[in-house]
Design an enzyme around this catalytic site. Structure first.
Site, PDB file in Angstrom:
ATOM      1  N   THR B 129     -33.195  15.347  -0.932  1.00 17.72           N
ATOM      2  CA  THR B 129     -33.122  16.373  -1.974  1.00 17.72           C
ATOM      3  C   THR B 129     -33.971  17.548  -1.502  1.00 17.72           C
ATOM      4  OG1 THR B 129     -35.116  15.747  -3.182  1.00 17.72           O
ATOM      5  CG2 THR B 129     -33.105  14.513  -3.716  1.00 17.72           C
ATOM      6  N   ASP B 130     -33.954  18.641  -2.235  1.00 19.70           N
ATOM      7  CA  ASP B 130     -34.768  19.798  -1.834  1.00 19.70           C
ATOM      8  C   ASP B 130     -36.251  19.446  -1.815  1.00 19.70           C
ATOM      9  OD1 ASP B 130     -32.529  21.246  -1.496  1.00 19.70           O
ATOM     10  OD2 ASP B 130     -32.631  22.290  -3.442  1.00 19.70           O
ATOM     11  N   CYS B 131     -36.667  18.644  -2.795  1.00 19.37           N
ATOM     12  CA  CYS B 131     -38.096  18.309  -2.863  1.00 19.37           C
ATOM     13  C   CYS B 131     -38.446  17.058  -2.063  1.00 19.37           C
ATOM     14  CB  CYS B 131     -38.556  18.202  -4.307  1.00 19.37           C
ATOM     15  SG  CYS B 131     -37.426  17.281  -5.352  1.00 19.37           S
ATOM     16  N   TYR B 132     -37.446  16.202  -1.767  1.00 14.71           N
ATOM     17  CA  TYR B 132     -37.661  14.993  -0.934  1.00 14.71           C
ATOM     18  C   TYR B 132     -36.669  15.034   0.223  1.00 14.71           C
ATOM     19  CZ  TYR B 132     -40.248  12.916  -4.873  1.00 14.71           C
ATOM     20  OH  TYR B 132     -41.144  12.660  -5.867  1.00 14.71           O
ATOM     21  N   PRO B 133     -36.958  15.846   1.261  1.00 10.88           N
ATOM     22  CA  PRO B 133     -35.952  16.075   2.299  1.00 10.88           C
ATOM     23  C   PRO B 133     -35.668  14.883   3.213  1.00 10.88           C
ATOM     24  CG  PRO B 133     -37.991  17.238   2.812  1.00 10.88           C
ATOM     25  CD  PRO B 133     -38.168  16.668   1.450  1.00 10.88           C
TER      26      PRO B 133
END
Ligand code: SF4
Ligand code: SF4
Lengths: 138, 386
Positions: B129-133
């Site tokens: 995800t954007d916050c958990y790449p």
């Protein structure tokens, strides 16, 4: 003096021959019968310790083989890792010879090696894997 | 009738003057003194059990890596863990099987290895995800480099359990051990008179929030256990005849010892976990001393045919089961235990010492366990089923 453990399988016809008598009298062997089951089907099974001079043991075995009895020498061994055992008792449910029994006082497992038929059933029944069967005989 | 409060009992424990005995020892004491006197003398009775409890598992928080990952699929030593929680929270159940080793190794072994201090391989995947790449991680963990790791066992310490036999004509492999054909053996699985909920059959002192011994650590009763069935048929002494009360238990695995928690493999059945559970019972009055003085000859269970042919065969007492053989359809048949009375005794004795020394104090439940509950069956609904 040597000692071996053997299983002898008889067909129904052989049962009448007093095998142990001959082993004792003719070959000077000490025969300790650990388990006898001649009721099952048509095949009788006898598990015994034979003790005596090596030469006499060999000749004795030859004699019974000559009668058409199927003789097998145990070359496996059961190893119980007692220090890891949790004494649950699951193995006693399958042991056919009474080699594994619970001590009724402190409820620990006891293993009587003399009575063991090396059938291997306890190896699979032990849930934490502390019964092992090995290839190097006694 | 004399009544002691829990506060009074805890006061005595703190002063080191409490009289603490095990649930086996109390039997002789009550026989000798009578319940009235014994209730005045004895302050605490300790219980214990060490048996396979499948409904067992562990929550674990791995900590965040850089860059971070929101784990969606997790494996510990190749055993799948549940990852449908926050980014690095996971739950691993005892009975889960390894993807590579099958029935030889599973969730219970991961938990035992972690408690033993061993390194465990962690492999996790994510969609990123954007916050958990991060999309993948492979590393090792152990009990000192992770955050929280605690058991949350939805069902432990079954109040009673049916004994098992097999009336079919072939050997069967079950969670009640190996059962020989034609009723060839009987297996049973409780600690009888030492078992926690047998000694407080109506849940007067054990409830939500009760501090317990769990796998060598101090844990707590979190909730009623799944399938909690207080409405089960009971004897005159209040002790249920079959499956009844259960407990959901929590405890910190970092405080546990592999002596009291052990992975188990049942042939052709699968994996389970031996859990050590002990609960101290405050002797508030004569009723509680009578309850804790229950003997194996006064606790009953049914022998059930696990092959599904015949249902309940007969009722037996634990004294008969412990004797080594019982009569089954006119034949004497060998009985074998599956839970360890030896370790159960060790737990009750250890708990007794801890209470005596003031290291383990008793708790007032925050809320009681339900005294009534219906256990539902799973019906097959809809017509998409064959
Ligand atoms: S089954 Fe295994 S752990 Fe249990 S008593 Fe037998 S040897 Fe010990
Ligand atoms: S191998 Fe195990 S089960 Fe078989 S007789 Fe020996 S101890 Fe008993």
């Amino acid at each position: 003096m040597n000692k071996i453990k053997v299983t002898m399988r008889f067909s129904a016809n052989d049962i009448t021959i007093p095998v142990t008598y001959h082993l004792v009298k003719d070959y000077d062997l000490m025969v300790n019968i650990l388990n006898a089951d001649i009721s099952l089907n048509k095949i009788g099974t006898l598990v015994a310790d034979l003790a005596g001079e090596q030469e006499n043991i060999e000749q004795g075995l030859e004699f019974i083989r000559g009668l058409g009895v199927d003789v097998r020498i145990f070359n496996k061994n059961i190893i119980w890792e007692a220090d890891k055992c949790i004494h649950c008792g699951a193995c006693t449910a399958v042991c056919p010879s009474g080699a594994l029994v619970m001590d009724k006082t402190d409820w620990s497992l006891t293993f009587d090696r003399e009575k063991c038929l090396i059938c291997g059933l306890c190896v699979k029944a032990c849930p934490i894997n502390v019964m092992n069967i090995t290839d190097n005989g006694e | 009738m004399a009544h002691k409060s829990l506060e009074e009992i805890n006061e005595k424990i703190k002063k080191g003057i409490a009289v603490v005995v095990t649930a086996e020892e109390v039997i002789g004491i009550v026989d000798e003194m009578g319940p009235k006197k014994a209730a005045e003398e004895v302050d605490v009775v300790t219980t214990g059990t060490f048996g396979a409890m499948c409904s067992t598992g562990m929550f674990i928080n791995f900590g965040h890596s850089t860059p971070p990952i929101r784990m969606t699929r997790v494996w510990l030593n190749d055993v799948p863990a549940f990852a449908g929680l926050a980014a690095v929270d996971s739950y691993i159940g005892a009975t889960e099987l390894s993807k590579t080793r099958g029935m030889e190794y599973g969730g219970a072994h991961v938990i035992e290895d972690l408690i033993a201090g061993k390194d465990i391989n962690l492999y996790a995947e994510s969609y990123g995800t954007d916050c958990y790449p991060r999309k993948e991680i492979s590393t090792t963990i152990n009990k000192s480099n992770i955050n929280q790791a605690y058991m949350f066992n939805p069902r432990n310490a079954y109040q009673n359990y049916p004994a098992a036999c097999n009336m079919s004509d072939r050997i069967i492999y079950t969670y009640m051990g190996t059962l020989l054909p034609n009723g060839g053996n009987v297996t049973y699985c409780t600690a009888g008179c030492l078992s926690p909920l047998i000694n407080d059959p109506e849940y007067r002192t054990i409830g939500i929030g009760t501090r317990v011994f769990l796998g060598g650590a101090q844990g707590y009763v979190a909730w009623e256990g799944t399938q909690h069935n207080p409405d089960q048929e009971r004897g005159e002494n209040g002790v249920p005849i079959s499956l009844a009360g259960t407990l959901a238990l929590i405890g910190d695995i970092k405080q546990m010892s592999t002596r009291f928690i052990k992975a188990a493999v049942y042939q052709n059945y699968g994996i389970s976990m031996f859990m050590g559970v002990g609960i101290p019972i405050p002797i508030l009055d004569e009723d509680m001393i009578r309850k804790t003085a229950v003997k194996d000859s006064e606790i009953f269970t049914d022998i059930v045919d696990k092959s599904g042919h015949e249902g309940v065969i007969r009722r037996v007492s634990y004294a008969e089961l412990r004797s080594g053989s019982v009569e089954l359809k006119g034949r004497r048949v060998q009985t074998s235990p599956l839970s360890s009375l030896k370790v159960a005794r060790e737990i009750a004795a250890l708990l007794k010492e801890e209470v005596k020394k003031g290291e383990f104090t008793l708790t007032q439940p925050v809320a009681g366990l339900p005294r009534h509950n219906t256990v539902n069956k799973l019906e097959i609904r809809g017509n998409s089923n064959e």
